[in-house]
Design a protein around this motif. Structure first.
Motif, short mmCIF file in Angstrom:
data_model
loop_
_atom_site.label_atom_id
_atom_site.label_comp_id
_atom_site.label_asym_id
_atom_site.label_seq_id
_atom_site.Cartn_x
_atom_site.Cartn_y
_atom_site.Cartn_z
N PHE A 47 -63.87 -16.84 -110.28
CA PHE A 47 -65.20 -17.44 -110.24
C PHE A 47 -65.27 -18.41 -109.07
N ARG A 48 -66.49 -18.79 -108.71
CA ARG A 48 -66.72 -19.69 -107.59
C ARG A 48 -67.33 -21.00 -108.09
N VAL A 49 -66.89 -22.09 -107.47
CA VAL A 49 -67.46 -23.40 -107.74
C VAL A 49 -68.03 -23.91 -106.42
N ARG A 50 -69.31 -24.25 -106.45
CA ARG A 50 -70.01 -24.68 -105.23
C ARG A 50 -70.72 -25.99 -105.51
N ALA A 51 -70.68 -26.89 -104.54
CA ALA A 51 -71.39 -28.16 -104.65
C ALA A 51 -72.21 -28.38 -103.40
N THR A 52 -73.43 -28.86 -103.60
CA THR A 52 -74.32 -29.18 -102.48
C THR A 52 -74.95 -30.55 -102.70
N ASP A 53 -75.31 -31.18 -101.60
CA ASP A 53 -76.01 -32.46 -101.64
C ASP A 53 -77.27 -32.29 -100.81
N ALA A 54 -78.41 -32.71 -101.35
CA ALA A 54 -79.68 -32.60 -100.63
C ALA A 54 -79.68 -33.42 -99.35
N ASP A 55 -78.81 -34.43 -99.30
CA ASP A 55 -78.65 -35.21 -98.07
C ASP A 55 -77.72 -34.41 -97.15
N ALA A 56 -78.30 -33.57 -96.30
CA ALA A 56 -77.54 -32.60 -95.51
C ALA A 56 -76.50 -33.25 -94.60
N ASP A 57 -76.70 -34.51 -94.23
CA ASP A 57 -75.76 -35.18 -93.34
C ASP A 57 -74.55 -35.76 -94.09
N GLN A 58 -74.51 -35.62 -95.41
CA GLN A 58 -73.40 -36.18 -96.19
C GLN A 58 -72.45 -35.09 -96.65
N GLU A 59 -71.17 -35.26 -96.30
CA GLU A 59 -70.14 -34.34 -96.72
C GLU A 59 -69.86 -34.56 -98.20
N VAL A 60 -69.65 -33.48 -98.94
CA VAL A 60 -69.35 -33.55 -100.37
C VAL A 60 -67.88 -33.20 -100.56
N THR A 61 -67.17 -34.00 -101.34
CA THR A 61 -65.78 -33.70 -101.67
C THR A 61 -65.74 -33.05 -103.05
N LEU A 62 -65.13 -31.87 -103.10
CA LEU A 62 -64.98 -31.14 -104.36
C LEU A 62 -63.52 -31.25 -104.79
N SER A 63 -63.31 -31.68 -106.04
CA SER A 63 -61.95 -31.84 -106.56
C SER A 63 -61.90 -31.28 -107.98
N VAL A 64 -60.68 -31.13 -108.50
CA VAL A 64 -60.49 -30.64 -109.86
C VAL A 64 -59.46 -31.53 -110.55
N ALA A 65 -59.68 -31.75 -111.86
CA ALA A 65 -58.75 -32.55 -112.66
C ALA A 65 -58.56 -31.85 -114.00
N GLY A 66 -57.50 -32.19 -114.68
CA GLY A 66 -57.18 -31.61 -115.98
C GLY A 66 -55.93 -30.76 -115.87
N ALA A 67 -55.41 -30.37 -117.02
CA ALA A 67 -54.24 -29.49 -117.04
C ALA A 67 -54.64 -28.12 -116.51
#
Length: 158
Positions: A47-67
Motif C-alpha cells: 500500500f501507499r502512504v502519501r502526505a500533502t500540505d496545501a502550503d506548497a512551499d512547505q516540505e512535509v516530513t513523513l515518518s512511522v512509529a510503532g512496532a
C-alpha cells in the motif's frame, strides 16, 4: 514606590498586539485503503502512504512509529520529506509469535511550522491454519495443492 504588598500600580491604556498565523495541516491518504489488513503467513501486502500540505512551499516530513512487523519495507525509507511526500509499504507476512499478532503503524506528516496529522494502519498476521482431513467416505485423494497461502488443497469428491 510603595512597599505595601496589597498595593498594585497599573499603567492605564496599555495595548497588546498579537499576530495570528493560520497554517494548513498536512493531509495523509493511504491507498488503496487504510485497512485493517488481515494476512496469513506468506501473504504479501502493498500500500501507499502519501502526505500533502496545501502550503506548497512547505516540505512535509513523513515518518512511522510503532512496532513494525518483521520484513516490512518502506520505499523510500522513512522518515522522508517532500511536498507531496509518499512511501510504498511492502510486506510478506512472517509467522507470528503465538499464533496471531497485531501491528499498529502510526504514520505522521509534519510541516516545518509543527502542524501535524497522523493515520494509524493496522496489520493483523495469523499463522496458517492446520487442516486435518480424515474419515472421508468415497472421497478421491487430494489432486493438487499443498495447503499454503495461494496454493490451497483441492479435494475432488466422487
Amino acid at each position: 514606590g510603595n512597599n505595601d504588598p496589597t498595593t498594585v500600580q497599573c499603567t492605564p491604556n496599555a495595548t497588546l498586539t498579537f499576530t495570528v498565523i493560520v497554517e494548513n495541516v498536512p493531509v495523509i491518504t493511504v491507498s488503496p485503503n487504510a485497512g485493517p489488513f488481515n494476512l496469513c503467513t506468506g501473504e504479501e501486502l502493498e500500500f501507499r502512504v502519501r502526505a500533502t500540505d496545501a502550503d506548497a512551499d512547505q516540505e512535509v516530513t513523513l515518518s512511522v512509529a510503532g512496532a513494525l512487523p518483521p520484513g516490512i519495507t518502506f520505499t523510500p525509507t522513512l522518515p522522508t520529506n517532500e511536498n507531496p511526500v509518499e512511501t510504498v509499504v511492502r510486506l510478506t507476512a512472517q509467522a507470528p509469535i503465538g499464533g496471531n499478532q497485531t501491528f499498529n503503524l502510526t504514520f505522521t506528516a509534519t510541516d516545518p511550522t509543527g502542524c501535524a496529522s497522523s493515520q494509524v494502519v493496522t496489520i493483523n498476521i495469523s499463522d496458517n491454519p492446520t487442516v486435518t482431513l480424515s474419515n472421508f467416505s468415497g472421497a478421491a485423494p487430494l489432486t493438487s495443492g499443498n495447503g499454503t497461502a495461494g496454493n490451497p488443497f483441492v479435494v475432488c469428491v466422487g
